[in-house]
Design a protein around this motif. Structure first.
Motif, PDB file in Angstrom:
ATOM      1  N   LEU A  68       0.799  -1.224   0.000  1.00  0.00           N
ATOM      2  CA  LEU A  68       0.000   0.000   0.000  1.00  0.00           C
ATOM      3  C   LEU A  68       0.839   1.286   0.000  1.00  0.00           C
ATOM      4  O   LEU A  68       0.523   2.217  -0.741  1.00  0.00           O
ATOM      5  N   THR A  98      -5.358   5.025  -2.230  1.00  0.00           N
ATOM      6  CA  THR A  98      -4.792   4.521  -0.980  1.00  0.00           C
ATOM      7  C   THR A  98      -5.897   4.262   0.048  1.00  0.00           C
ATOM      8  O   THR A  98      -5.901   3.227   0.742  1.00  0.00           O
ATOM      9  N   SER A  99      -6.836   5.191   0.142  1.00  0.00           N
ATOM     10  CA  SER A  99      -7.948   5.005   1.074  1.00  0.00           C
ATOM     11  C   SER A  99      -8.800   3.804   0.668  1.00  0.00           C
ATOM     12  O   SER A  99      -9.201   2.987   1.520  1.00  0.00           O
ATOM     13  N   GLY A 102      -6.939   0.687   1.360  1.00  0.00           N
ATOM     14  CA  GLY A 102      -6.895   0.468   2.806  1.00  0.00           C
ATOM     15  C   GLY A 102      -8.170  -0.184   3.300  1.00  0.00           C
ATOM     16  O   GLY A 102      -8.144  -1.080   4.164  1.00  0.00           O
ATOM     17  N   ASP A 105      -8.149  -3.806   1.965  1.00  0.00           N
ATOM     18  CA  ASP A 105      -7.220  -4.660   2.714  1.00  0.00           C
ATOM     19  C   ASP A 105      -7.555  -4.713   4.205  1.00  0.00           C
ATOM     20  O   ASP A 105      -6.871  -5.426   4.963  1.00  0.00           O
ATOM     21  N   VAL A 107      -7.094  -2.354   6.425  1.00  0.00           N
ATOM     22  CA  VAL A 107      -6.009  -1.786   7.241  1.00  0.00           C
ATOM     23  C   VAL A 107      -6.179  -0.275   7.377  1.00  0.00           C
ATOM     24  O   VAL A 107      -5.255   0.405   7.821  1.00  0.00           O
ATOM     25  N   ILE A 108      -7.325   0.244   6.975  1.00  0.00           N
ATOM     26  CA  ILE A 108      -7.516   1.689   6.986  1.00  0.00           C
ATOM     27  C   ILE A 108      -7.421   2.265   8.399  1.00  0.00           C
ATOM     28  O   ILE A 108      -6.980   3.398   8.590  1.00  0.00           O
ATOM     29  N   ARG A 112      -0.551   0.727   9.391  1.00  0.00           N
ATOM     30  CA  ARG A 112      -0.149   0.669   7.989  1.00  0.00           C
ATOM     31  C   ARG A 112      -0.985   1.609   7.139  1.00  0.00           C
ATOM     32  O   ARG A 112      -0.477   2.265   6.230  1.00  0.00           O
ATOM     33  N   GLY A 113      -2.266   1.704   7.404  1.00  0.00           N
ATOM     34  CA  GLY A 113      -3.131   2.596   6.648  1.00  0.00           C
ATOM     35  C   GLY A 113      -2.783   4.049   6.882  1.00  0.00           C
ATOM     36  O   GLY A 113      -2.712   4.848   5.930  1.00  0.00           O
ATOM     37  N   TYR A 114      -2.550   4.415   8.148  1.00  0.00           N
ATOM     38  CA  TYR A 114      -2.188   5.805   8.438  1.00  0.00           C
ATOM     39  C   TYR A 114      -0.841   6.175   7.793  1.00  0.00           C
ATOM     40  O   TYR A 114      -0.664   7.275   7.253  1.00  0.00           O
ATOM     41  N   SER A 116       0.502   4.849   5.123  1.00  0.00           N
ATOM     42  CA  SER A 116       0.335   4.933   3.660  1.00  0.00           C
ATOM     43  C   SER A 116      -0.264   6.272   3.255  1.00  0.00           C
ATOM     44  O   SER A 116       0.197   6.921   2.306  1.00  0.00           O
TER      45      SER A 116
END
Length: 380
Positions: A68, A98-99, A102, A105, A107-108, A112-114, A116
């Motif tokens: 990501l 990306t959102s 996220g 996946d 992971v938002i 990892r989401g933050y 990315s």
């Protein structure tokens, strides 16, 4: 005096007398322009390709691989071309993807989401700064080009189209990328004693060569109007150059004076002129011995022996610098100027020179490696 016979396949060449000889001094072939356009298209598409590739790879591999953050590669390549709006739009597209990835996946809400999202925002901000700096450098380069164009108008003025019974045209090509001027020089002066001409080649390149060319041209323009004969012009030129040049700088030059259907030459270590007769025969008038280039009189006698040739209606005289005859193709072969004289069949002098210029660039197969100047005089 070398003679090449009367075969019509042997004739000389030259180019243009506009404020910027040969138009805007083009130095690239059509193939090079296409290559440049192709490179621009690749750089323009690269951010979108990177975003698409990372998106596909992330969807295919799943959240375990953690691709990501690589979506930020799109905004990283965005500043290479275009402005800040384009960079911001690519950043916004990357942020939306990306959102979405996220969420896909799951992971938002995770670290990892933050990370990315922060990567995309940070790279986009850096890209906007890079675009601003690039635009500033481009503006500075435009200013430099404007100054160079002004220097072109002062240093290498357009030659008069008509000088007595002569029709004049000139072509200049600089080897320095984006340059308008270089180390080659030329001038045509219609003096009371006859039409006087100089073509020269300054040792070296860059600003030092331009400064030396200015010294030589200033001295010639003054001496050509004052001195009674061409030898006097040469002596005055030697004195002026010796006073102002320092170190081992030197200038090869050829001076010519046309009057009473005769041309007189003074050669200071310069390539022999090319004289095309009305019947198609070609000769290269040469002195018995060459003088040292301008600026080297301290190393020995530098006064050349004047030599003369007939110059009658229908004849053409081509003066040039070694950037023309020493231009090599990809196999290392020199440009065969004496075999290209058929290109001068054009009735218009500028068109004839343009044909030679195009042929020279085709021979080189790319940008010129040395400055090149050609001055054509036609007896009307």
């Amino acid at each position: 005096m070398r003679t090449f016979g009367s075969d019509r396949s042997h004739r000389p060449a030259v180019c243009d007398d506009r404020p910027y000889p040969c138009g805007e001094l083009p130095r690239v072939l059509e193939g090079d322009v296409s290559e440049e356009n192709g490179r621009f298209a690749v750089l323009s598409a690269l951010p979108f390709v990177m975003i698409a590739a990372v998106t596909i790879a992330d969807v295919a591999s799943g959240p375990a691989v953690g691709l990501l953050p690589l979506v930020s590669l799109g905004p990283a390549f965005a500043p290479l071309v275009g402005g800040w709006r384009r960079t911001a739009c690519i950043g916004a597209i990357a942020l939306v993807l990306t959102s979405g990835l996220g969420v896909y996946d799951d992971v938002i809400d995770a670290t990892r989401g933050y990370v990315s999202i922060a990567s995309v925002v940070g790279v986009t901000a850096a890209g906007l700064v890079a675009v601003s700096m690039r635009r500033q450098r481009e503006a500075e380069l435009d200013n430099v080009r404007s100054i160079a164009e002004a220097a072109q108008r002062v240093l290498l003025k357009p030659v008069p189209r008509l000088a007595g019974q002569l029709r004049a045209a000139v072509c200049y090509m600089s080897a320095v990328a984006e340059a308008r001027i270089g180390g080659d020089l030329y001038e045509v002066v219609a003096a009371p004693q006859g039409v006087r001409v100089i073509v020269g080649d300054v040792q070296g390149k860059g600003l030092d060569a331009v400064e030396t060319a200015a010294v030589v041209l200033g001295a010639f323009r003054e001496a050509a109007l004052d001195e009674e004969d061409l030898l006097g012009v040469g002596r005055r030129l030697v004195r002026s150059v010796d006073r102002q040049l320092e170190g081992e700088k030197f200038v090869t030059a050829i001076l010519a004076e046309i009057r009473d259907r005769e041309v007189t030459f003074l050669n200071y270590g310069h390539p022999a002129p090319l004289l095309l007769r009305a019947d198609g025969s070609v000769t290269l008038p040469e002195p018995i011995s060459y003088a040292l280039p301008l600026g080297l009189s301290a190393h020995g006698p530098s006064e050349p022996e004047p030599f003369r040739a007939d110059f009658r209606p229908g004849d053409q005289l081509l003066l040039y610098t070694d950037g023309v005859t020493e231009a090599r193709d990809r196999d290392g072969r020199f440009y065969p100027l004496s075999d290209r004289t058929h290109l001068l069949k054009e009735r218009d002098a500028e068109s004839a020179l343009e044909a030679v210029r195009q042929d020279l660039l085709q021979h080189v197969g790319g940008p010129m490696q040395d400055d090149a100047a050609m001055l054509l005089l036609r007896y009307r």
